[in-house]
Write a protein that holds these residues in place. Structure first.
Motif, PDB file in Angstrom:
ATOM      1  N   ILE A  47       0.867  -1.165   0.000  1.00 56.35           N
ATOM      2  CA  ILE A  47       0.000   0.000   0.000  1.00 56.35           C
ATOM      3  C   ILE A  47       0.903   1.214   0.000  1.00 56.35           C
ATOM      4  O   ILE A  47       1.793   1.331   0.833  1.00 56.35           O
ATOM      5  CB  ILE A  47      -0.917   0.012   1.239  1.00 56.35           C
ATOM      6  N   HIS A  48       0.700   2.108  -0.952  1.00 49.45           N
ATOM      7  CA  HIS A  48       1.490   3.329  -1.065  1.00 49.45           C
ATOM      8  C   HIS A  48       0.549   4.501  -0.868  1.00 49.45           C
ATOM      9  O   HIS A  48      -0.479   4.576  -1.524  1.00 49.45           O
ATOM     10  CB  HIS A  48       2.163   3.429  -2.433  1.00 49.45           C
ATOM     11  N   MET A  49       0.894   5.406   0.041  1.00 46.13           N
ATOM     12  CA  MET A  49       0.022   6.530   0.332  1.00 46.13           C
ATOM     13  C   MET A  49       0.777   7.846   0.185  1.00 46.13           C
ATOM     14  O   MET A  49       1.920   7.961   0.591  1.00 46.13           O
ATOM     15  CB  MET A  49      -0.531   6.412   1.747  1.00 46.13           C
ATOM     16  N   THR A  50       0.094   8.823  -0.421  1.00 45.58           N
ATOM     17  CA  THR A  50       0.574  10.197  -0.442  1.00 45.58           C
ATOM     18  C   THR A  50      -0.583  11.042   0.057  1.00 45.58           C
ATOM     19  O   THR A  50      -1.650  10.505   0.388  1.00 45.58           O
ATOM     20  CB  THR A  50       0.991  10.639  -1.857  1.00 45.58           C
ATOM     21  N   ALA A  51      -0.420  12.330   0.078  1.00 47.81           N
ATOM     22  CA  ALA A  51      -1.481  13.203   0.572  1.00 47.81           C
ATOM     23  C   ALA A  51      -2.763  13.064  -0.229  1.00 47.81           C
ATOM     24  O   ALA A  51      -3.849  13.159   0.314  1.00 47.81           O
ATOM     25  CB  ALA A  51      -1.010  14.655   0.566  1.00 47.81           C
ATOM     26  N   SER A  52      -2.655  12.819  -1.534  1.00 44.41           N
ATOM     27  CA  SER A  52      -3.858  12.775  -2.366  1.00 44.41           C
ATOM     28  C   SER A  52      -4.043  11.462  -3.115  1.00 44.41           C
ATOM     29  O   SER A  52      -4.925  11.353  -3.941  1.00 44.41           O
ATOM     30  CB  SER A  52      -3.843  13.922  -3.373  1.00 44.41           C
ATOM     31  N   LEU A 105     -10.250  -0.508   3.418  1.00 48.83           N
ATOM     32  CA  LEU A 105     -10.103   0.682   2.580  1.00 48.83           C
ATOM     33  C   LEU A 105     -10.662   1.899   3.311  1.00 48.83           C
ATOM     34  O   LEU A 105     -10.040   2.966   3.313  1.00 48.83           O
ATOM     35  CB  LEU A 105     -10.798   0.504   1.234  1.00 48.83           C
ATOM     36  N   ALA A 106     -11.821   1.740   3.931  1.00 44.72           N
ATOM     37  CA  ALA A 106     -12.421   2.846   4.679  1.00 44.72           C
ATOM     38  C   ALA A 106     -11.475   3.317   5.777  1.00 44.72           C
ATOM     39  O   ALA A 106     -11.310   4.528   5.999  1.00 44.72           O
ATOM     40  CB  ALA A 106     -13.763   2.419   5.268  1.00 44.72           C
ATOM     41  N   GLU A 107     -10.828   2.399   6.451  1.00 48.20           N
ATOM     42  CA  GLU A 107      -9.876   2.746   7.503  1.00 48.20           C
ATOM     43  C   GLU A 107      -8.695   3.534   6.930  1.00 48.20           C
ATOM     44  O   GLU A 107      -8.201   4.473   7.559  1.00 48.20           O
ATOM     45  CB  GLU A 107      -9.379   1.477   8.182  1.00 48.20           C
ATOM     46  N   LEU A 108      -8.236   3.164   5.748  1.00 48.00           N
ATOM     47  CA  LEU A 108      -7.103   3.854   5.125  1.00 48.00           C
ATOM     48  C   LEU A 108      -7.419   5.295   4.755  1.00 48.00           C
ATOM     49  O   LEU A 108      -6.571   6.176   4.904  1.00 48.00           O
ATOM     50  CB  LEU A 108      -6.660   3.122   3.863  1.00 48.00           C
ATOM     51  N   VAL A 109      -8.621   5.554   4.241  1.00 47.62           N
ATOM     52  CA  VAL A 109      -8.933   6.889   3.724  1.00 47.62           C
ATOM     53  C   VAL A 109      -9.725   7.752   4.693  1.00 47.62           C
ATOM     54  O   VAL A 109      -9.792   8.963   4.506  1.00 47.62           O
ATOM     55  CB  VAL A 109      -9.671   6.801   2.360  1.00 47.62           C
ATOM     56  N   ARG A 111      -8.713  11.468   6.109  1.00 48.80           N
ATOM     57  CA  ARG A 111      -7.656  12.121   5.319  1.00 48.80           C
ATOM     58  C   ARG A 111      -8.305  13.244   4.538  1.00 48.80           C
ATOM     59  O   ARG A 111      -9.178  13.014   3.721  1.00 48.80           O
ATOM     60  CB  ARG A 111      -6.968  11.113   4.409  1.00 48.80           C
ATOM     61  N   SER A 112      -7.898  14.443   4.796  1.00 52.70           N
ATOM     62  CA  SER A 112      -8.561  15.605   4.221  1.00 52.70           C
ATOM     63  C   SER A 112      -8.343  15.727   2.722  1.00 52.70           C
ATOM     64  O   SER A 112      -7.340  15.289   2.181  1.00 52.70           O
ATOM     65  CB  SER A 112      -8.054  16.879   4.905  1.00 52.70           C
ATOM     66  N   GLY A 113      -9.339  16.335   2.091  1.00 50.40           N
ATOM     67  CA  GLY A 113      -9.224  16.665   0.681  1.00 50.40           C
ATOM     68  C   GLY A 113      -9.531  15.550  -0.294  1.00 50.40           C
ATOM     69  O   GLY A 113      -9.615  15.784  -1.475  1.00 50.40           O
ATOM     70  N   ALA A 171     -14.815   4.070  -1.353  1.00 53.04           N
ATOM     71  CA  ALA A 171     -13.957   5.235  -1.576  1.00 53.04           C
ATOM     72  C   ALA A 171     -14.809   6.494  -1.727  1.00 53.04           C
ATOM     73  O   ALA A 171     -14.515   7.539  -1.121  1.00 53.04           O
ATOM     74  CB  ALA A 171     -13.077   5.013  -2.808  1.00 53.04           C
ATOM     75  N   ARG A 172     -15.871   6.418  -2.521  1.00 55.80           N
ATOM     76  CA  ARG A 172     -16.742   7.579  -2.763  1.00 55.80           C
ATOM     77  C   ARG A 172     -17.382   8.080  -1.471  1.00 55.80           C
ATOM     78  O   ARG A 172     -17.542   9.278  -1.280  1.00 55.80           O
ATOM     79  CB  ARG A 172     -17.837   7.233  -3.779  1.00 55.80           C
ATOM     80  N   ARG A 173     -17.772   7.159  -0.596  1.00 51.93           N
ATOM     81  CA  ARG A 173     -18.396   7.556   0.677  1.00 51.93           C
ATOM     82  C   ARG A 173     -17.452   8.405   1.523  1.00 51.93           C
ATOM     83  O   ARG A 173     -17.901   9.155   2.373  1.00 51.93           O
ATOM     84  CB  ARG A 173     -18.806   6.322   1.471  1.00 51.93           C
ATOM     85  N   HIS A 174     -16.168   8.253   1.309  1.00 43.15           N
ATOM     86  CA  HIS A 174     -15.176   8.992   2.084  1.00 43.15           C
ATOM     87  C   HIS A 174     -14.548  10.127   1.272  1.00 43.15           C
ATOM     88  O   HIS A 174     -13.512  10.668   1.656  1.00 43.15           O
ATOM     89  CB  HIS A 174     -14.100   8.032   2.599  1.00 43.15           C
ATOM     90  N   GLY A 175     -15.165  10.470   0.130  1.00 38.76           N
ATOM     91  CA  GLY A 175     -14.707  11.594  -0.669  1.00 38.76           C
ATOM     92  C   GLY A 175     -13.542  11.284  -1.593  1.00 38.76           C
ATOM     93  O   GLY A 175     -12.872  12.197  -2.066  1.00 38.76           O
ATOM     94  N   TRP A 176     -13.297  10.015  -1.846  1.00 38.12           N
ATOM     95  CA  TRP A 176     -12.194   9.597  -2.715  1.00 38.12           C
ATOM     96  C   TRP A 176     -12.755   8.979  -3.982  1.00 38.12           C
ATOM     97  O   TRP A 176     -13.887   8.513  -4.015  1.00 38.12           O
ATOM     98  CB  TRP A 176     -11.326   8.565  -1.998  1.00 38.12           C
ATOM     99  N   ASN A 177     -11.950   8.939  -5.036  1.00 39.37           N
ATOM    100  CA  ASN A 177     -12.297   8.233  -6.267  1.00 39.37           C
ATOM    101  C   ASN A 177     -11.465   6.970  -6.340  1.00 39.37           C
ATOM    102  O   ASN A 177     -10.334   6.947  -5.864  1.00 39.37           O
ATOM    103  CB  ASN A 177     -11.995   9.096  -7.493  1.00 39.37           C
TER     104      ASN A 177
END
Length: 131
Positions: free
Chosen positions: A10-15, A37-41, A44-46, A75-81
């Motif tokens: 798993i690789h994470m950056t700010a966005s 996945l929900a726990e990961l995102v 995390r703002s933005g 992902a969408r529920r947490h504001g991510w695509n």
């Protein structure tokens, strides 16, 4: 099987967050994958993009597509695509047959222009109201 067991690094950056789906999934794996996945995102703002690499999937089936669709919803529920990358032709065809091509977009793929085939013209009936 947890998200960490089913996925690769798993690789994470700010966005952006990226992970790899393993070669096989069962229906029982889906809720655990979504929770992880929900726990990961979560928090995390933005928002941003979750890139899901499915290149290791050997024999895609309806469960694979269901997992991807549910991961996308999470992902969408947490504001991510969620973007899918590395899909084999069999998985792409299965996604197309299930009518989810526009939902599960492959990373790096450009949307096609909606052009009519060469030599094809729209026939207009004079009795139709103008658009």
């Amino acid at each position: 099987m947890s998200f960490r067991d089913a996925a690769g690094p798993i690789h994470m950056t700010a966005s952006a967050t990226s992970f790899t789906i393993g070669a096989t999934l069962t229906r029982a794996d889906i809720p655990v994958l979504c929770a992880d996945l929900a726990e990961l995102v979560r928090g995390r703002s933005g928002g941003g993009v979750v890139v899901c690499d499915v290149a290791d999937v050997v024999r895609p089936d309806v469960v694979t597509v269901e997992a991807l669709a549910r991961l996308r919803l999470t992902a969408r529920r947490h504001g991510w695509n969620l973007t899918v990358t590395g899909a084999c032709p069999d998985l792409l065809e299965l996604v197309r047959l299930l009518g989810l091509t526009d939902v599960l977009i492959q990373a790096g793929r450009q949307p096609e222009q909606r052009e009519e085939a060469g030599g094809v013209e729209e026939v207009v009936d004079g009795r139709d109201p103008p658009r």
